[in-house]
Design a protein around this motif. Structure first.
Motif, PDB file in Angstrom:
ATOM      1  N   PRO A 236       0.852  -1.194   0.000  1.00 49.38           N
ATOM      2  CA  PRO A 236       0.000   0.000   0.000  1.00 49.38           C
ATOM      3  C   PRO A 236       0.885   1.241   0.000  1.00 49.38           C
ATOM      4  N   THR A 237       0.361   2.305  -0.583  1.00 45.28           N
ATOM      5  CA  THR A 237       1.179   3.507  -0.769  1.00 45.28           C
ATOM      6  C   THR A 237       1.824   3.994   0.530  1.00 45.28           C
ATOM      7  N   ALA A 238       1.070   4.032   1.607  1.00 43.27           N
ATOM      8  CA  ALA A 238       1.602   4.565   2.866  1.00 43.27           C
ATOM      9  C   ALA A 238       2.779   3.731   3.364  1.00 43.27           C
ATOM     10  N   GLU A 239       2.675   2.411   3.211  1.00 44.49           N
ATOM     11  CA  GLU A 239       3.772   1.545   3.653  1.00 44.49           C
ATOM     12  C   GLU A 239       5.000   1.716   2.776  1.00 44.49           C
ATOM     13  N   ALA A 240       4.775   1.811   1.481  1.00 47.29           N
ATOM     14  CA  ALA A 240       5.903   2.012   0.563  1.00 47.29           C
ATOM     15  C   ALA A 240       6.611   3.324   0.872  1.00 47.29           C
ATOM     16  N   ARG A 241       5.837   4.354   1.195  1.00 49.33           N
ATOM     17  CA  ARG A 241       6.427   5.649   1.556  1.00 49.33           C
ATOM     18  C   ARG A 241       7.298   5.507   2.793  1.00 49.33           C
ATOM     19  N   ALA A 242       6.766   4.870   3.809  1.00 49.93           N
ATOM     20  CA  ALA A 242       7.501   4.728   5.065  1.00 49.93           C
ATOM     21  C   ALA A 242       8.808   3.975   4.837  1.00 49.93           C
ATOM     22  N   GLU A 243       8.745   2.963   3.993  1.00 50.74           N
ATOM     23  CA  GLU A 243       9.938   2.158   3.707  1.00 50.74           C
ATOM     24  C   GLU A 243      10.983   2.976   2.950  1.00 50.74           C
ATOM     25  N   LEU A 244      10.546   3.653   1.897  1.00 46.81           N
ATOM     26  CA  LEU A 244      11.495   4.386   1.044  1.00 46.81           C
ATOM     27  C   LEU A 244      12.086   5.598   1.774  1.00 46.81           C
ATOM     28  N   MET A 245      11.314   6.171   2.686  1.00 48.20           N
ATOM     29  CA  MET A 245      11.813   7.357   3.382  1.00 48.20           C
ATOM     30  C   MET A 245      12.841   7.033   4.451  1.00 48.20           C
ATOM     31  N   LYS A 246      13.112   5.744   4.649  1.00 52.35           N
ATOM     32  CA  LYS A 246      14.222   5.370   5.537  1.00 52.35           C
ATOM     33  C   LYS A 246      15.569   5.695   4.895  1.00 52.35           C
ATOM     34  N   VAL A 247      15.564   5.868   3.572  1.00 48.96           N
ATOM     35  CA  VAL A 247      16.809   6.187   2.863  1.00 48.96           C
ATOM     36  C   VAL A 247      17.182   7.635   3.131  1.00 48.96           C
ATOM     37  N   LYS A 248      18.423   7.860   3.570  1.00 44.16           N
ATOM     38  CA  LYS A 248      18.872   9.231   3.821  1.00 44.16           C
ATOM     39  C   LYS A 248      18.923  10.007   2.505  1.00 44.16           C
ATOM     40  N   GLY A 249      18.326  11.187   2.515  1.00 42.10           N
ATOM     41  CA  GLY A 249      18.264  11.987   1.300  1.00 42.10           C
ATOM     42  C   GLY A 249      16.932  11.859   0.590  1.00 42.10           C
ATOM     43  N   VAL A 250      16.088  10.954   1.095  1.00 44.00           N
ATOM     44  CA  VAL A 250      14.742  10.788   0.539  1.00 44.00           C
ATOM     45  C   VAL A 250      13.723  11.303   1.552  1.00 44.00           C
ATOM     46  N   GLY A 251      13.173  12.467   1.291  1.00 39.89           N
ATOM     47  CA  GLY A 251      12.117  13.030   2.131  1.00 39.89           C
ATOM     48  C   GLY A 251      10.774  12.879   1.438  1.00 39.89           C
ATOM     49  N   ASN A 252       9.793  13.619   1.893  1.00 38.95           N
ATOM     50  CA  ASN A 252       8.435  13.507   1.350  1.00 38.95           C
ATOM     51  C   ASN A 252       8.381  13.656  -0.162  1.00 38.95           C
ATOM     52  N   LYS A 253       8.995  14.683  -0.658  1.00 38.14           N
ATOM     53  CA  LYS A 253       8.818  15.024  -2.065  1.00 38.14           C
ATOM     54  C   LYS A 253       9.566  14.064  -2.976  1.00 38.14           C
ATOM     55  N   VAL A 254      10.841  13.797  -2.669  1.00 41.65           N
ATOM     56  CA  VAL A 254      11.612  12.854  -3.482  1.00 41.65           C
ATOM     57  C   VAL A 254      10.948  11.484  -3.455  1.00 41.65           C
ATOM     58  N   CYS A 255      10.510  11.067  -2.293  1.00 41.09           N
ATOM     59  CA  CYS A 255       9.842   9.780  -2.139  1.00 41.09           C
ATOM     60  C   CYS A 255       8.616   9.688  -3.042  1.00 41.09           C
ATOM     61  N   ASP A 256       7.780  10.713  -3.015  1.00 41.22           N
ATOM     62  CA  ASP A 256       6.557  10.690  -3.817  1.00 41.22           C
ATOM     63  C   ASP A 256       6.870  10.654  -5.309  1.00 41.22           C
ATOM     64  N   CYS A 257       7.884  11.398  -5.718  1.00 34.77           N
ATOM     65  CA  CYS A 257       8.247  11.389  -7.137  1.00 34.77           C
ATOM     66  C   CYS A 257       8.730  10.013  -7.569  1.00 34.77           C
ATOM     67  N   VAL A 258       9.542   9.375  -6.758  1.00 34.64           N
ATOM     68  CA  VAL A 258      10.056   8.047  -7.118  1.00 34.64           C
ATOM     69  C   VAL A 258       8.907   7.055  -7.212  1.00 34.64           C
ATOM     70  N   LEU A 259       8.022   7.086  -6.235  1.00 36.14           N
ATOM     71  CA  LEU A 259       6.912   6.121  -6.218  1.00 36.14           C
ATOM     72  C   LEU A 259       5.924   6.390  -7.348  1.00 36.14           C
ATOM     73  N   LEU A 260       5.717   7.654  -7.660  1.00 34.02           N
ATOM     74  CA  LEU A 260       4.797   8.005  -8.745  1.00 34.02           C
ATOM     75  C   LEU A 260       5.390   7.694 -10.111  1.00 34.02           C
ATOM     76  N   PHE A 261       6.626   8.123 -10.335  1.00 34.45           N
ATOM     77  CA  PHE A 261       7.184   8.061 -11.682  1.00 34.45           C
ATOM     78  C   PHE A 261       7.882   6.739 -11.998  1.00 34.45           C
ATOM     79  N   SER A 262       8.020   5.858 -11.011  1.00 33.98           N
ATOM     80  CA  SER A 262       8.609   4.559 -11.350  1.00 33.98           C
ATOM     81  C   SER A 262       7.736   3.383 -10.933  1.00 33.98           C
ATOM     82  N   LEU A 263       6.909   3.555  -9.908  1.00 34.25           N
ATOM     83  CA  LEU A 263       6.128   2.406  -9.435  1.00 34.25           C
ATOM     84  C   LEU A 263       4.625   2.596  -9.576  1.00 34.25           C
TER      85      LEU A 263
END
Length: 280
Positions: free
Chosen positions: A195-222
């Motif tokens: 689910p989107t919320a879980e994927a966000r939480a997982e990806l935002m564990k990466v340093k340098g990935v905040g709200n906006k970068v995370c959303d762009c990656v999930l939107l434009f690749s997944l």
DNA sequence: CACCAGGCAAGCC
DNA sequence: GGCTTGCATGGT
């Protein structure tokens, strides 16, 4: 050179490749666009009643490009759904040929980490240098193209290597993200299935990935189309037209207004608002 | 010279 | 939770 022909319905090359979602598609003097994805280099050209993909076979179209270019989605339906007011009708009218590309996950991750507090021309420059330095060369009729480097290739680099490409303070984020991806700690298929919320939480564990970068990656690749990536431009347009001034207010307002079509609405708005500013 | 660019983490409260 | 600050680099 073999080529294939696809429908141009709701598909405009300028809108799709220069709307800001991708960084490695380049407009040529003749109006065609060249780019690389899936280890393949192609050139797209608009003709009066179709779009031609050059250097592409029918099987490559079926197995890769149809999905990458999102050719099987009904954008007429999407455009009707997001046209909730005059502003959205204007934005859809302006960028009605946008298709949300299904970019490769690692490329999107690295590119959008580079994008933070950066300008689009500079992002493109740094990404292009990264590919020329560490990607695989692909010979084409229009010159040598380079694939986006595999995570394993970037995982052996040091901060100074990214710094040498002009990545600036993002160097340590790029080292970390590359190593995590190479270790298999960021599995795009698993993220896509969450689910989107879980994927966000997982990806935002990466340093340098905040709200906006995370959303762009999930939107434009997944294909997480229920996200409304909120950057300076989107914040501005949401403030002007929906009186949602803060970043968090703009994001939640967008996602409530557009639901599962948030990502499409965001991209029409981003393109429209940014181009309008350029003209002034 | 200042200020901005498809923001973010860290340090505060 | 929200707010502030520093940050590499290139452009205006």
């Amino acid at each position: 050179m073999n080529s294939v022909r696809v429908s141009n319905r709701d598909f405009d090359l300028v809108h799709t490749f220069d709307c800001g979602q991708c960084f490695r598609w380049n407009r040529q003097p003749d109006g065609s666009y060249t780019g690389v994805a899936g280890g393949m280099a192609v050139r797209l050209r608009e003709e009066p009643d179709s779009v031609v993909i050059e250097n592409c076979s029918e099987s490559e179209l079926a197995s890769f490009w149809r999905r990458y270019l999102d050719l099987d989605r009904d954008y007429g339906e999407i455009k009707r759904a997001v046209s909730i007011n005059d502003l959205m009708r204007a934005a859809v009218g302006y960028g009605g040929g946008i298709r949300i590309l299904r970019q490769e996950f690692f490329e999107a991750l690295i590119s959008y980490i580079i994008s933070q507090n950066n300008s689009i021309p500079n992002i493109k420059r740094v990404v292009e240098r990264l590919c020329a330095a560490y990607g695989e060369p692909i010979e084409t009729e229009w010159g040598t193209a380079y694939s986006f480097p595999a995570a394993e290739r970037l995982a052996v680099l040091e901060e100074r290597d990214f710094r040498a490409l002009g990545a600036g303070f993002r160097d340590r984020y790029l080292v970390g993200a590359s190593r995590l991806a190479a270790e298999g700690a960021l599995d795009p298929e698993k993220l896509a299935a969450m689910p989107t919320a879980e994927a966000r939480a997982e990806l935002m564990k990466v340093k340098g990935v905040g709200n906006k970068v995370c959303d762009c990656v999930l939107l434009f690749s997944l294909g997480k189309f229920d996200l409304f990536p909120t950057d300076t431009w989107i914040r501005k347009v949401m403030e002007e037209s929906f009186s949602a001034g803060s970043v968090s207010a703009a994001k939640s307002a967008g996602e409530e207004l557009f639901g599962g079509y948030s990502g499409f609405a965001q991209q029409y708005l981003f393109y429209w608002r940014r181009e309008r500013d350029k003209i002034k």
